[in-house]
Design an enzyme around this catalytic site. Sequence first.
Site, short mmCIF file in Angstrom:
data_model
loop_
_atom_site.label_atom_id
_atom_site.label_comp_id
_atom_site.label_asym_id
_atom_site.label_seq_id
_atom_site.Cartn_x
_atom_site.Cartn_y
_atom_site.Cartn_z
N GLU A 14 -25.65 -24.15 -40.10
CA GLU A 14 -26.53 -24.89 -39.19
C GLU A 14 -27.81 -24.11 -38.91
O GLU A 14 -28.88 -24.69 -38.74
CB GLU A 14 -25.76 -25.22 -37.89
CG GLU A 14 -24.77 -26.36 -38.13
CD GLU A 14 -23.55 -26.34 -37.24
OE1 GLU A 14 -23.54 -25.66 -36.21
OE2 GLU A 14 -22.56 -27.02 -37.61
N ASN A 28 -16.12 -20.98 -32.72
CA ASN A 28 -17.57 -21.10 -32.63
C ASN A 28 -17.87 -22.32 -31.76
O ASN A 28 -17.75 -23.44 -32.21
CB ASN A 28 -18.13 -21.27 -34.06
CG ASN A 28 -19.62 -21.58 -34.07
OD1 ASN A 28 -20.30 -21.46 -33.07
ND2 ASN A 28 -20.11 -21.99 -35.24
N TRP A 29 -18.23 -22.05 -30.54
CA TRP A 29 -18.44 -23.16 -29.59
C TRP A 29 -19.74 -23.90 -29.83
O TRP A 29 -19.98 -24.95 -29.25
CB TRP A 29 -18.40 -22.64 -28.14
CG TRP A 29 -17.06 -22.10 -27.70
CD1 TRP A 29 -15.92 -21.98 -28.46
CD2 TRP A 29 -16.72 -21.60 -26.40
NE1 TRP A 29 -14.90 -21.44 -27.71
CE2 TRP A 29 -15.37 -21.20 -26.44
CE3 TRP A 29 -17.43 -21.45 -25.21
CZ2 TRP A 29 -14.71 -20.66 -25.34
CZ3 TRP A 29 -16.78 -20.92 -24.10
CH2 TRP A 29 -15.43 -20.53 -24.17
N LYS A 30 -20.61 -23.32 -30.65
CA LYS A 30 -21.92 -23.91 -30.93
C LYS A 30 -22.67 -24.20 -29.63
O LYS A 30 -22.49 -23.48 -28.65
CB LYS A 30 -21.75 -25.16 -31.81
CG LYS A 30 -20.90 -24.86 -33.06
CD LYS A 30 -20.93 -25.94 -34.10
CE LYS A 30 -20.08 -25.53 -35.29
NZ LYS A 30 -20.09 -26.51 -36.37
N HIS A 61 -24.82 -18.89 -40.19
CA HIS A 61 -24.10 -20.17 -40.16
C HIS A 61 -24.98 -21.23 -40.83
O HIS A 61 -26.20 -21.20 -40.69
CB HIS A 61 -23.79 -20.57 -38.71
CG HIS A 61 -22.87 -21.73 -38.63
ND1 HIS A 61 -23.30 -23.02 -38.82
CD2 HIS A 61 -21.53 -21.81 -38.42
CE1 HIS A 61 -22.26 -23.85 -38.73
NE2 HIS A 61 -21.17 -23.13 -38.48
N GLU A 84 -17.60 -21.44 -45.46
CA GLU A 84 -17.63 -22.75 -44.81
C GLU A 84 -18.39 -23.74 -45.69
O GLU A 84 -19.63 -23.76 -45.68
CB GLU A 84 -18.34 -22.65 -43.45
CG GLU A 84 -17.67 -21.71 -42.48
CD GLU A 84 -18.04 -22.05 -41.04
OE1 GLU A 84 -17.13 -22.33 -40.26
OE2 GLU A 84 -19.24 -22.05 -40.72
N GLY A 118 -17.38 -30.20 -39.44
CA GLY A 118 -17.47 -31.32 -38.49
C GLY A 118 -17.22 -32.69 -39.10
O GLY A 118 -17.51 -33.70 -38.47
N SER A 141 -13.65 -28.00 -40.43
CA SER A 141 -12.61 -28.97 -40.05
C SER A 141 -11.20 -28.38 -39.98
O SER A 141 -10.21 -29.05 -40.29
CB SER A 141 -12.63 -30.18 -40.99
OG SER A 141 -13.86 -30.88 -40.84
N GLY A 160 -14.87 -24.69 -35.37
CA GLY A 160 -15.90 -25.28 -34.52
C GLY A 160 -15.28 -26.22 -33.50
O GLY A 160 -14.76 -25.79 -32.47
N GLY A 161 -15.30 -27.50 -33.80
CA GLY A 161 -14.85 -28.54 -32.87
C GLY A 161 -13.51 -28.25 -32.21
O GLY A 161 -13.35 -28.42 -30.99
#
Length: 251
Positions: free
Chosen positions: A102, A12-14, A100, A170, A176, A214, A235-236
Amino acid sequence: MARSRQPLIAGNWKMNGLRADALALARGVAEGVKQAGWTDREVLVCPPATLLMAVAEAVKGSGVLVGGQDCHSNASGAHTGDISAEMLRDAGASHVIVGHSERRTDCGETDATVRAKAEAAWRAGLLPIVCIGETLAEREAGRTLQVLETQIKGSVPAGATAAKLVVAYEPVWAIGTGKTPTVAEVAAVHAHIRKILGGLMPDANVVRLLYGGSVKGSNAGELLAAGDVDGALVGGASLKADEFLAIAKAA
Ligand code: PGA
């Protein structure tokens, strides 16, 4: 179609990536996946919508799948700034992340919204990845399982089957932050999620449950080996081809 409980590693590149970097990342992932020649796992990247078509083109023939990060519940219409599941599909997507945390937080998405988006994904022929997860406050209040049950019952549409659904657990506090639940906690929560899904669908025993929060190359092996974990939503660490490929390798 994915085999029963075939591991899925989703990036997930966000809201990250301008064209040059994103295409370099996509090509790096595509190259690594092609070289590895995996047939026993799926690798998915979910770039920002502006880059979907270009990324889909860049990974063509590599086996890398492409997905959206969100969709509107309607197919088209007066919804300025939104993107429909049909548009994602048209741009080359096969999957879409819905709900998600976010988006639940930033955009006020409710379980009902998420459910409508998952239904939209089906309508457009996309596989929805429905995200659920408790906040730190909910966890500390001992409400994790109850919160997840409410989210699952509210977000998973009627008619779900293992072929039509992926669920990503999640924990919001793990996203993150570099913090993760223990492997035993992940296994226990996933077993609970599978049990709740058992009341909603005929083949919950084989539906894919991803862990997210993470995940990186160094912890992917143990997290992915946990019971009832069928992949990861990353993600990251999905923004670096080597790191993301290391996670896919661990699957
Ligand atoms: P993270 O994000 O891997 O950076 O923790 C995961 C996610 O939000 O999907």
